[in-house]
Scaffold this active site. Sequence first.
Site, mmCIF file in Angstrom:
data_model
loop_
_atom_site.group_PDB
_atom_site.id
_atom_site.type_symbol
_atom_site.label_atom_id
_atom_site.label_comp_id
_atom_site.label_asym_id
_atom_site.label_seq_id
_atom_site.Cartn_x
_atom_site.Cartn_y
_atom_site.Cartn_z
ATOM 1 C CG ASN A 7 -2.121 1.311 1.202
ATOM 2 O OD1 ASN A 7 -2.091 1.605 0.639
ATOM 3 N ND2 ASN A 7 -2.755 0.810 2.374
ATOM 4 N NE ARG A 95 -6.402 1.904 0.077
ATOM 5 C CZ ARG A 95 -6.542 2.863 0.686
ATOM 6 N NH1 ARG A 95 -4.631 3.392 0.665
ATOM 7 N NH2 ARG A 95 -7.085 3.636 0.801
ATOM 8 C CG HIS A 184 -13.769 2.901 3.190
ATOM 9 N ND1 HIS A 184 -14.658 3.465 3.905
ATOM 10 C CD2 HIS A 184 -12.197 3.432 3.456
ATOM 11 C CE1 HIS A 184 -13.672 4.732 4.365
ATOM 12 N NE2 HIS A 184 -12.678 4.632 4.239
ATOM 13 C CG LEU A 213 -18.654 3.651 11.292
ATOM 14 C CD1 LEU A 213 -19.169 3.463 13.405
ATOM 15 C CD2 LEU A 213 -19.472 4.554 11.307
ATOM 16 N N GLY A 214 -13.667 4.512 11.166
ATOM 17 C CA GLY A 214 -12.705 4.867 11.916
ATOM 18 C C GLY A 214 -12.518 6.659 11.351
ATOM 19 C CG ASN A 215 -9.161 10.108 11.027
ATOM 20 O OD1 ASN A 215 -9.977 11.042 11.899
ATOM 21 N ND2 ASN A 215 -8.451 10.478 9.852
ATOM 22 N NE ARG A 245 -11.743 12.263 4.635
ATOM 23 C CZ ARG A 245 -10.933 10.905 4.620
ATOM 24 N NH1 ARG A 245 -12.512 9.874 4.098
ATOM 25 N NH2 ARG A 245 -10.318 10.228 4.452
ATOM 26 C CG ASP A 286 -8.630 9.441 19.236
ATOM 27 O OD1 ASP A 286 -8.967 8.725 20.022
ATOM 28 O OD2 ASP A 286 -6.975 8.505 19.021
ATOM 29 N NE ARG A 288 -8.335 5.276 20.900
ATOM 30 C CZ ARG A 288 -6.776 5.197 20.508
ATOM 31 N NH1 ARG A 288 -6.317 4.460 20.202
ATOM 32 N NH2 ARG A 288 -6.376 6.147 19.384
ATOM 33 N N GLY A 334 -11.094 0.692 12.798
ATOM 34 C CA GLY A 334 -11.117 1.009 14.268
ATOM 35 C C GLY A 334 -11.743 1.141 15.320
ATOM 36 C CB ILE A 335 -14.610 3.976 15.891
ATOM 37 C CG1 ILE A 335 -13.352 5.107 15.525
ATOM 38 C CG2 ILE A 335 -16.122 4.936 16.453
ATOM 39 C CD1 ILE A 335 -14.053 6.813 14.963
ATOM 40 C CG ASN A 338 -11.587 -1.505 18.801
ATOM 41 O OD1 ASN A 338 -10.990 -1.705 19.215
ATOM 42 N ND2 ASN A 338 -10.615 -0.627 17.697
ATOM 43 C CD GLU A 388 -8.743 -1.521 4.194
ATOM 44 O OE1 GLU A 388 -9.173 -1.239 3.258
ATOM 45 O OE2 GLU A 388 -8.803 -0.786 4.786
#
Length: 402
Positions: A7, A95, A184, A213-215, A245, A286, A288, A334-335, A338, A388
């Site tokens: 990638n 990728r 994605h 769901l991530g950044n 975004r 973030d 968190r 990520g989100i 977790n 991925e």
Amino acid sequence: MNFFVINSGSSSIKYQVIEMKTETVLATGLVERIGEETGRLKNTFLPGSSTSSEIVIEQPIADHYSGMMLVINLLTDKEKGVIKDASEIAAIGHRVVHGGEDFRESTRITPRVIEAIQRNIPLAPLHNPANLDGIRVAMELFPAVFQVAVFDTAFHQTMPPHAFMYALPYALYEQDRVRRYGFHGTSHRFVAGECARHLGKPLNESNLITVHLGNGCSITAIENGKSIDTSLGMTPLEGLVMGTRCGDLDPAIHLFLKQHRGMDLEAIDQMLNKESGLKGLCGMNDMRDIHKAIDEGNSRAAMALDVATYRNRKYIGAYMAVLGRVDGIVFTAGIGENDDIVRAESLKGLEVFGVRLDTLKNSERSREARCISAPDSSVHVFVIPTNEELAIAREVANVLRG
């Protein structure tokens, strides 16, 4: 049989070496700060195993060729390496962010494929040139190795025109290819396949909603294994509220900002992509940090969470209407993997459509794929970690067999 997954970014190379018979990761790493005063390579051999080891190298890395040579030398090191030499690489998967309308599937790389990726640079000016750098370097270093381009956009090329067309003058589509493409795709395809396996159904008979769901964030409606709608658009700016975004936006805001703030289009674009989303709403991108701030009484952090999960809920509800029958909803990235609070809030109020979470299962921490819906839920809800790199390797294997 070892596959090399690459990638390539504008100043980085993320990679894995995967032994495909057992799908074991032999090595994974990241080359970053390419072209800067001091570059960095972080490599992990046999991650997750009892013999796992990590190596960090910091030195100037002039270009992608130098970065790739550094990786190959480390992988083939007589004392530390996991392969004897480059000949043990059977195939390479790259990728590529944007394949436009040229590619509906992953494709063996040829001069024509490289030309098509080049043609699609206007659709992904930050990503496709970097992806091409990685391809050209790998073609030079591994001239006899089978190499495959795996496109983020390919999975969504099954969308019908009523889903991908914008209500703009048709000439913009004909002449400039202005339409929804989605991204994605490699992640959505991977978790959809895993979900169908957990459901015990063929993928081509499964209706799913996959929630990445991530950044960066996106949701895809999958009918009988094929993407029929997705939240990201011509660019990765449309759709959900993301880390920086904005997602969906009244396009007239651009003119308003120009007239009332004196902002030009470049400044507006920078703001919408880098300074909006969660960060724009509460100063943090973030999740968190946002949860911590909410616990401390930060009302703007609470608002940011509400705005983001409300947008998720709207899209999930819309795609339930589009699909009619939904076999499973999958949270990933990520989100999604977790954050039990985001998952619960994103499904809040959908009980009327048969979506019921098991609160205890949802709150459990695990790296494994799992079902988190209640026994009486008519729609299964899953958390499935995305992979991925493995998805790219499997795509390479499919092309190789074909």
